[in-house]
Scaffold this active site. Sequence first.
Site, PDB file in Angstrom:
ATOM      1  N   ASP A  62       0.834  -1.209   0.000  1.00 58.55           N
ATOM      2  CA  ASP A  62       0.000   0.000   0.000  1.00 58.55           C
ATOM      3  C   ASP A  62       0.865   1.254   0.000  1.00 58.55           C
ATOM      4  OD1 ASP A  62      -2.125   1.751   0.211  1.00 58.55           O
ATOM      5  OD2 ASP A  62      -2.506   1.354   2.327  1.00 58.55           O
ATOM      6  N   ASP A 117      -2.304   5.870  -5.381  1.00 57.71           N
ATOM      7  CA  ASP A 117      -2.483   4.973  -4.235  1.00 57.71           C
ATOM      8  C   ASP A 117      -2.684   3.527  -4.670  1.00 57.71           C
ATOM      9  OD1 ASP A 117      -3.118   3.757  -1.883  1.00 57.71           O
ATOM     10  OD2 ASP A 117      -4.960   4.866  -1.547  1.00 57.71           O
TER      11      ASP A 117
END
Length: 498
Positions: A75, A275
């Site tokens: 992430d 992201d």
Amino acid sequence: MKNIANFATSSLLVSVASAQVVQWDIQRRGGPAPRLSRRADGSVEEVITNEKTRGGYFATCSVGTPAQDLTLQLDTGSSDIWVPANSASVCESSLEGEGCTLGSYDYASSSTSEVINQEFKISYVDGSYSQGDYISETFGIGNVKLENMTMGLGLDTDIAYGLVGVGYALNEASVSQTRELYNNLPIVMRDEGHIATNAYSLWLNDLDASKGNILFGGIDTDKYMGDLIRVSIQQDSQTENFTSFQVQLTSLEAHSSSGDDALSSSSFPIPVVLDSGTTFSYLPQDLAEEVWREVGAEYTIVANDGSGVPLISCDLADSKGYFSFGFGGDGGPVIKVGMDELVIPSGTLNGQAVCQFGIQNFSGDPFLLGDTFLRSAYVVYDLENNEIGLAPTDFNATTSKIVAFPSQGAQIPSSTPAPSQDAANSGPSSAPNYSASKGFKDLSSSGSSGSGGSGSSGGSDGPDSAGSLAPALDFTQLIVMGASLGLMMFGSGMFLLF
Ligand SMILES: *[C@@H]1O[C@H](CO)[C@@H](O)[C@H](O)[C@H]1NC(C)=O
Ligand SMILES: *[C@@H]1O[C@H](CO)[C@@H](O)[C@H](O)[C@H]1NC(C)=O
Ligand SMILES: *[C@@H]1O[C@H](CO)[C@@H](O)[C@H](O)[C@H]1NC(C)=O
Ligand SMILES: *[C@@H]1O[C@H](CO)[C@@H](O)[C@H](O)[C@H]1NC(C)=O
Ligand SMILES: *[C@@H]1O[C@H](CO)[C@@H](O)[C@H](O)[C@H]1NC(C)=O
């Protein structure tokens, strides 16, 4: 950040509205073909598995002594490593498809675990959370072991797998709890000399490929086309700190055989966060609606709580149309994202394939460019110079030519700065004047024949061959990945994790 679109499968009220006709050329994609071969010199290999709808890229890591293997989600939108405790109730379910099938961590059976404090608490954009202790532990990725790595232990969490956050230290969950910073994964890798500088490159490869890679400390010039162009990461507007990978989206164009459209939004330049932990991409309402009109996507209520998603005919995955995302103003990087990357098979409904569109709407900051965008880009995150390098990905790359960052603070190798980004960043007034140069043409209404909302089989190579519309976070669809662990150091300092 994790996925925002989180709705229960059992509460579908789907009425697949008939999608408008779209006049984009149709070309059927071949089946899934892993396009990544093991590096000839055997450098590295850690699998990040691409799970289409459910989203996310995962890598196998080891925690503790003796090593416990866990498969964790990579992430870029968060900054902590955390692992689910085997005692967490989410891990204890023995119902089929539930429990922590990607692994959980047993604190008591590790000889190197040490509790730092009880202040670990993280929550994600989709409302999911994890809390418990911060611990110090041995963390292994491939054959590299990092001792005393600080990480969260999820004693209480509703997420059945852990994450590896590689963002800015200032975005660590500890900052909001105790205001304390610690050295997170890329910093520790740098400080222990595994890489020269806090920077890494992400190559997700395309929707049909199961593997991508993240390369810490270097770039792979064989994985992109053209040149890497650097844009500045934007500071947090309130604190003026660098906390997330936010860059300025300055243009968006739609291209198809029937013409090109520059899309407009009152929000340009739009701050967007790159992201990898988010499956879809989220843009302001006006822009998202224009995009949907271009392709004939229909916002459709899919859950009892009234929430919905844009649905699109699965057949459009074969369209040759694409969108061009421009960053940093004139001369800045432009990334083309094809329809094949934006039509996401989401299961079947009454025997018909259902697809979600990869660009969705969101009410406000942060706008996000998640995996539906990132797969089309080669992205270099340079946390020392606060810059991002972008170039169109080379989906078909099978070779590697790795160039390491030579030293701490060195600029992204083989890159040039976006020439006019200072002007583009200075405010909406300097945004391009689209209406001046290009007319608008609504592609979706200029067509003739319709395929309706019943995409028949366009996405049939997706993993969800049965069941109803698969939500983005459908734990029942979790497949345990046969991720072959094995990461190697390359040259004087970088990692390649596939
Ligand atoms: C980890 O912490 C322990 C205890 O504080 C210390 O003895 C050890 O040297 C540390 N190891 C590393 C690699 O920093
Ligand atoms: C973040 O910003 C605040 C407010 O500007 C400042 O006081 C603080 O020192 C910054 N934090 C760091 C670690 O630089
Ligand atoms: C997205 O757009 C739909 C349709 O206009 C709207 O009903 C919904 O509230 C929007 N969602 C968000 C999060 O803004
Ligand atoms: C990549 O491979 C696919 C399938 O073999 C092919 O259709 C496509 O043209 C290739 N793309 C490029 C840019 O070479
Ligand atoms: C954009 O271009 C149009 C047409 O040339 C012009 O009328 C308008 O004033 C321009 N807007 C801005 C903000 O420059």
